[in-house]
Write a protein that holds these residues in place. Structure first.
Motif, PDB file in Angstrom:
ATOM      1  N   PRO A 280       0.947  -1.144   0.110  1.00 50.46           N
ATOM      2  CA  PRO A 280      -0.125  -0.027   0.129  1.00 50.46           C
ATOM      3  C   PRO A 280       0.884   1.252   0.069  1.00 50.46           C
ATOM      4  O   PRO A 280       0.421   2.364  -0.534  1.00 50.46           O
ATOM      5  N   LEU A 281       2.163   1.239   0.812  1.00 55.03           N
ATOM      6  CA  LEU A 281       2.935   2.487   0.482  1.00 55.03           C
ATOM      7  C   LEU A 281       3.305   2.968  -0.757  1.00 55.03           C
ATOM      8  O   LEU A 281       3.314   4.034  -1.250  1.00 55.03           O
ATOM      9  N   TYR A 282       3.957   1.805  -1.571  1.00 58.88           N
ATOM     10  CA  TYR A 282       4.290   2.086  -2.764  1.00 58.88           C
ATOM     11  C   TYR A 282       3.053   2.438  -3.945  1.00 58.88           C
ATOM     12  O   TYR A 282       3.202   3.108  -4.689  1.00 58.88           O
ATOM     13  N   SER A 283       1.896   1.849  -3.457  1.00 59.09           N
ATOM     14  CA  SER A 283       0.657   2.259  -4.299  1.00 59.09           C
ATOM     15  C   SER A 283       0.479   3.553  -4.087  1.00 59.09           C
ATOM     16  O   SER A 283      -0.021   4.422  -5.110  1.00 59.09           O
ATOM     17  N   ALA A 284       0.298   4.079  -2.858  1.00 57.57           N
ATOM     18  CA  ALA A 284       0.137   5.409  -2.455  1.00 57.57           C
ATOM     19  C   ALA A 284       1.209   6.387  -3.140  1.00 57.57           C
ATOM     20  O   ALA A 284       0.921   7.428  -3.608  1.00 57.57           O
ATOM     21  N   LEU A 285       2.270   6.093  -3.119  1.00 55.95           N
ATOM     22  CA  LEU A 285       3.496   6.612  -3.860  1.00 55.95           C
ATOM     23  C   LEU A 285       3.331   6.967  -5.161  1.00 55.95           C
ATOM     24  O   LEU A 285       3.521   7.925  -5.832  1.00 55.95           O
ATOM     25  N   ALA A 286       2.740   5.836  -6.094  1.00 57.08           N
ATOM     26  CA  ALA A 286       2.654   5.920  -7.328  1.00 57.08           C
ATOM     27  C   ALA A 286       1.826   7.007  -7.655  1.00 57.08           C
ATOM     28  O   ALA A 286       1.674   7.281  -8.838  1.00 57.08           O
TER      29      ALA A 286
ATOM     30  N   LEU B  71       9.258   9.969  -6.891  1.00 53.40           N
ATOM     31  CA  LEU B  71       8.844   9.078  -6.009  1.00 53.40           C
ATOM     32  C   LEU B  71       7.431   8.139  -6.428  1.00 53.40           C
ATOM     33  O   LEU B  71       7.324   7.076  -6.413  1.00 53.40           O
ATOM     34  N   ALA B  72       6.575   8.906  -7.461  1.00 54.73           N
ATOM     35  CA  ALA B  72       5.605   8.328  -8.123  1.00 54.73           C
ATOM     36  C   ALA B  72       6.162   7.070  -9.000  1.00 54.73           C
ATOM     37  O   ALA B  72       5.670   5.822  -9.069  1.00 54.73           O
ATOM     38  N   ALA B  73       7.270   7.306  -9.646  1.00 52.25           N
ATOM     39  CA  ALA B  73       7.867   6.436 -10.460  1.00 52.25           C
ATOM     40  C   ALA B  73       8.082   5.321  -9.948  1.00 52.25           C
ATOM     41  O   ALA B  73       8.348   4.088 -10.138  1.00 52.25           O
ATOM     42  N   VAL B  74       9.051   5.342  -8.626  1.00 49.86           N
ATOM     43  CA  VAL B  74       9.623   4.306  -7.885  1.00 49.86           C
ATOM     44  C   VAL B  74       8.360   3.562  -7.514  1.00 49.86           C
ATOM     45  O   VAL B  74       8.445   2.245  -7.394  1.00 49.86           O
ATOM     46  N   GLY B  75       7.375   4.138  -7.046  1.00 48.09           N
ATOM     47  CA  GLY B  75       6.139   3.519  -6.360  1.00 48.09           C
ATOM     48  C   GLY B  75       5.403   2.722  -7.274  1.00 48.09           C
ATOM     49  O   GLY B  75       5.257   1.503  -7.139  1.00 48.09           O
ATOM     50  N   ALA B  76       5.418   3.036  -8.426  1.00 48.12           N
ATOM     51  CA  ALA B  76       4.728   2.550  -9.673  1.00 48.12           C
ATOM     52  C   ALA B  76       5.467   1.107  -9.839  1.00 48.12           C
ATOM     53  O   ALA B  76       4.807  -0.044 -10.271  1.00 48.12           O
ATOM     54  N   LYS B  77       6.830   1.182  -9.954  1.00 43.29           N
ATOM     55  CA  LYS B  77       7.702  -0.011 -10.253  1.00 43.29           C
ATOM     56  C   LYS B  77       7.767  -0.925  -9.196  1.00 43.29           C
ATOM     57  O   LYS B  77       7.603  -2.233  -9.250  1.00 43.29           O
ATOM     58  N   ALA B  78       7.889  -0.445  -7.875  1.00 45.68           N
ATOM     59  CA  ALA B  78       8.476  -1.312  -6.824  1.00 45.68           C
ATOM     60  C   ALA B  78       6.840  -2.035  -6.254  1.00 45.68           C
ATOM     61  O   ALA B  78       6.986  -3.004  -5.740  1.00 45.68           O
ATOM     62  N   ARG B  79       5.921  -1.331  -6.624  1.00 45.25           N
ATOM     63  CA  ARG B  79       4.755  -2.180  -5.995  1.00 45.25           C
ATOM     64  C   ARG B  79       4.438  -3.182  -6.670  1.00 45.25           C
ATOM     65  O   ARG B  79       3.924  -4.148  -5.938  1.00 45.25           O
TER      66      ARG B  79
END
Lengths: 240, 158
Positions: free
Chosen positions: A106-112, A119-127
């Motif tokens: 949920p953290l990475y999804s929220a960051l996405a 941060l959005a790019a990292v979130g979208a990738k890492a989730r």
């Protein structure tokens, strides 16, 4: 937390988790699991590198990912206590990975979906990667919890032992790019569903150690850092 | 001097040497600056920690230099995140021919992928089981065919 502190904290979680998981390499209970834990460690390291690189840019003091990973002392690390705890037996490792992944998804999804593009790019990738880790850890928690009497006992012990450390992950922080307290409901839903299926009991919320985000760590982190940093510090700038 | 795009597109993946980085979907753009001839190549990793990225960057620079484009820069982007849906049809066919079962289409990336029946790349049987959810590289899982008994790699849907 400022954007720098937040990025550092999330990056440190991934870095320290990678280092701990890497300790299993060549020691896992079976070869497939050895490969799995090494692969998950590699994913965590990948996310850590992106986040620490960005943290260094946000700080603007010229520190790169290596400076941040290898040249900080324990008090300067912002990771949660959960990831620095020793691996324990396989059950403890799976409990730690399960709770970490149930938080990171949920953290990475929220960051996405956050306003910061990096941060959005990292979130979208890492989730996507974290969803796979969550799936893997949940399978083991179920298999061990709903397994033999001995595996059930040890998995429940592991959950009880690690549980107090999850609360720190959700300390409210309205100033952060993602307020961690908003992730708690998602985390609780995931954990409850898996523990139920695993015939395990969710511990009562009680003792909630914290301090990792302020640089106040358990003694375990110093030993981990000593091993992780010794080569870089002994041979600054070496390449091979 | 060869076309910069064609030169970069022909670089093969260092870990799965039957498929090019273009077919794998990690080559995002090749831009040539008019006048200067400087080439900017944009790539995206399959996995954040993919250890092949350094080799891929070097291979691209080497291929461009050999094609008459010595002034080249390789940029890495993470957004939008790579998906196995970007693997081309020719790439899928090459994977299968090399004994690697290609990934099922994923569609919407907001949901956790379902495990669908994976067809054995050797005998085509759908009677297969997963041996390990992780494999020899970050992007693969290990499977076995129950019909022909052969183990095989499967590119995880991401």
């Amino acid at each position: 937390m400022s954007r720098f502190d937040f990025t550092l904290a999330v990056g440190d979680d991934a870095l320290i988790a990678a280092q701990r998981l890497g300790e299993w390499t060549s020691r896992a209970p079976e070869m497939e699991e050895d490969i799995a834990l090494a692969n998950i460690a590699l994913d965590q390291l990948g996310a850590a590198r992106l986040l620490l690189t960005y943290a260094g840019e946000l700080e603007g003091a010229g520190r790169d990912e290596d400076d941040l990973a290898y040249l900080r002392d324990d008090r300067e690390f912002r990771n949660c206590l959960l990831v620095e705890l020793p691996n324990g037996d396989f059950g403890v490792t799976m409990a730690k990975l399960f709770f970490l992944a149930a938080y990171q998804v949920p953290l990475y999804s929220a960051l996405a979906g956050c306003a910061d593009e990096r941060l959005a790019a990292v979130g979208a990738k890492a989730r996507k990667e974290s969803a796979y880790h969550l799936d893997h850890a949940a399978l083991w928690v179920k298999r061990l919890g709903d397994g033999t009497e001995e595996s059930h006992r040890r998995m429940q012990d592991a959950v009880d032992q690690v549980w107090p450390y999850v609360h720190e992950l959700f300390a409210p922080d309205p100033a952060a790019p993602v307020d961690p307290s908003t992730l708690r409901a998602d985390f609780d839903a995931t954990v409850s569903a898996v523990l139920d299926e695993a015939t395990l009991t969710r511990p009562e919320t009680g003792w909630a150690p914290g301090g990792g985000r302020d640089g106040l760590h358990t003694e375990h982190l110093s030993y981990l850092l000593a091993e992780m940093q010794v080569l870089h510090r002994a041979h600054p700038g070496a390449s091979w | 001097m060869t076309d910069a795009r064609a030169a970069a597109a022909a670089v093969v993946d260092p870990e799965i040497r039957v498929i090019t980085i273009d077919e794998l979907g990690i080559l995002r753009a090749v831009d040539e600056e008019p006048g200067t001839g400087r080439v900017v190549v944009t790539i995206t990793p399959t996995y954040t920690g993919c250890p092949a990225m350094d080799v891929i960057r070097e291979d691209i620079r080497r291929a461009l230099a050999a094609a008459g484009h010595p002034d080249a820069e390789v940029r890495t982007v993470y957004h939008p995140a790579w998906s196995t849906d970007w693997i081309s049809d020719s790439g899928r066919a090459k994977l299968e021919a090399a004994g690697i079962a290609p990934p099922a289409p994923r569609g919407d990336d907001t949901v956790v992928p379902l495990t669908l029946a994976v067809r054995c790349p050797r005998c085509g049987s759908p009677e297969t089981t997963q041996i390990s959810r992780f494999g020899s590289t970050a992007c693969k899982a290990l499977w076995r065919c129950r019909s022909c008994s052969e183990p095989f790699d499967h590119l995880k849907a991401l």
